[in-house]
Design an enzyme around this catalytic site. Structure first.
Site, mmCIF file in Angstrom:
data_model
loop_
_atom_site.group_PDB
_atom_site.id
_atom_site.type_symbol
_atom_site.label_atom_id
_atom_site.label_comp_id
_atom_site.label_asym_id
_atom_site.label_seq_id
_atom_site.Cartn_x
_atom_site.Cartn_y
_atom_site.Cartn_z
ATOM 1 N N HIS A 100 -27.101 -14.561 -32.753
ATOM 2 C CA HIS A 100 -28.113 -13.850 -33.431
ATOM 3 C C HIS A 100 -29.744 -14.670 -33.510
ATOM 4 O O HIS A 100 -29.761 -15.880 -33.461
ATOM 5 C CB HIS A 100 -27.964 -13.634 -34.912
ATOM 6 C CG HIS A 100 -27.350 -15.080 -35.670
ATOM 7 N ND1 HIS A 100 -26.217 -15.232 -35.524
ATOM 8 C CD2 HIS A 100 -28.203 -15.608 -36.787
ATOM 9 C CE1 HIS A 100 -26.143 -16.315 -36.487
ATOM 10 N NE2 HIS A 100 -27.324 -16.488 -37.136
ATOM 11 N N HIS A 102 -33.179 -15.018 -34.877
ATOM 12 C CA HIS A 102 -34.065 -14.952 -36.114
ATOM 13 C C HIS A 102 -35.472 -14.480 -35.840
ATOM 14 O O HIS A 102 -35.864 -15.484 -35.113
ATOM 15 C CB HIS A 102 -34.073 -16.149 -37.146
ATOM 16 C CG HIS A 102 -32.521 -16.550 -37.647
ATOM 17 N ND1 HIS A 102 -32.267 -16.235 -38.764
ATOM 18 C CD2 HIS A 102 -31.755 -17.075 -37.171
ATOM 19 C CE1 HIS A 102 -31.042 -16.608 -39.224
ATOM 20 N NE2 HIS A 102 -30.847 -17.307 -38.122
HETATM 21 P P1 5GP Z 1 -27.275 -18.431 -39.310
HETATM 22 O O1 5GP Z 1 -27.303 -19.699 -40.364
HETATM 23 O O2 5GP Z 1 -25.922 -18.367 -38.848
HETATM 24 O O3 5GP Z 1 -28.231 -18.731 -38.251
HETATM 25 O O4 5GP Z 1 -27.860 -17.089 -39.880
HETATM 26 C C1 5GP Z 1 -27.013 -16.353 -40.334
HETATM 27 C C2 5GP Z 1 -27.796 -15.264 -41.190
HETATM 28 O O5 5GP Z 1 -27.140 -14.131 -41.544
HETATM 29 C C3 5GP Z 1 -28.424 -15.701 -42.691
HETATM 30 O O6 5GP Z 1 -29.965 -15.593 -42.446
HETATM 31 C C4 5GP Z 1 -27.826 -14.625 -43.538
HETATM 32 O O7 5GP Z 1 -28.699 -14.515 -44.475
HETATM 33 C C5 5GP Z 1 -27.570 -13.732 -42.579
HETATM 34 N N1 5GP Z 1 -26.306 -12.726 -43.154
HETATM 35 C C6 5GP Z 1 -25.183 -13.189 -43.459
HETATM 36 N N2 5GP Z 1 -24.282 -12.274 -43.639
HETATM 37 C C7 5GP Z 1 -25.064 -11.097 -43.462
HETATM 38 C C8 5GP Z 1 -24.678 -9.929 -43.744
HETATM 39 O O8 5GP Z 1 -23.446 -9.223 -44.167
HETATM 40 N N3 5GP Z 1 -25.574 -8.720 -43.504
HETATM 41 C C9 5GP Z 1 -26.899 -9.223 -43.041
HETATM 42 N N4 5GP Z 1 -27.852 -8.330 -43.021
HETATM 43 N N5 5GP Z 1 -27.326 -10.642 -42.795
HETATM 44 C C10 5GP Z 1 -26.236 -11.530 -43.088
#
Ligand code: 5GP
Ligand code: ZN
Length: 140
Positions: A100, A102
């Site tokens: 993903h 951001h």
């Molecule tokens: P990472 O730390 O893996 O780069 O970021 C994961 C992101 O996914 C975090 O910013 C978190 O807030 C978001 N996130 C986690 N679970 C969900 C969810 O169920 N729905 C949405 N829309 N975002 C999520």
């Protein structure tokens, strides 16, 4: 598709999301725990853990969507800028194991820091080491 992946469940509609963009390959939705108003996540619909796992055509589709969405996120959030980032692997802080990107709206006043603030204890590299690592990345 991975059975226990939150983002695959969002793609399948089993978990709701505030979707802002969707095509055959890519989906984008608001982050559930945003760093800023309008914080958006852009994902390939297919389950791949890291950027380097993506087939080239999916990578292209993903970053084309990031390109298209960035200005729209900035406009909707009335943001002067964005930080566009990928936590690529658990050692880099990736919590959801589905690629993903951001898109985080930024302003001078948000108290946030640039990418260079990620690591404070930086290596002191000389020209020989720069030569070596450049050669290793090129695959010489
Ligand atoms: P990472 O730390 O893996 O780069 O970021 C994961 C992101 O996914 C975090 O910013 C978190 O807030 C978001 N996130 C986690 N679970 C969900 C969810 O169920 N729905 C949405 N829309 N975002 C999520
Ligand atoms: Zn997934």
């Amino acid at each position: 598709m991975s059975d226990d992946c939150i983002f695959c469940s969002i793609v399948d509609g089993d978990i709701p999301s505030y979707t802002v963009y969707e095509d055959d390959e890519v989906m984008a939705f608001l982050d559930a725990n945003p760093l800023a108003r309008g914080h958006t996540l852009v994902i390939p619909k297919a389950h791949h853990e890291r950027v380097n796992d993506l087939p080239a055509d999916r990578s292209t589709a993903l970053f084309d969507a990031v390109h298209d969405l960035t200005g729209r996120v900035e406009a909707a959030a009335d943001a002067a800028a964005t930080t566009i980032a990928v936590n690529n692997g658990t050692a880099a802080g990736q919590e959801v194991p589905h690629v993903h990107v951001h898109i985080v709206p930024r302003s001078e006043a948000d108290g946030g820091r640039p990418i260079h603030a990620l690591i404070e204890d930086r290596p002191d590299v000389d020209d020989d080491e720069l030569d070596d690592v450049a050669a290793a990345i090129r695959g010489d």
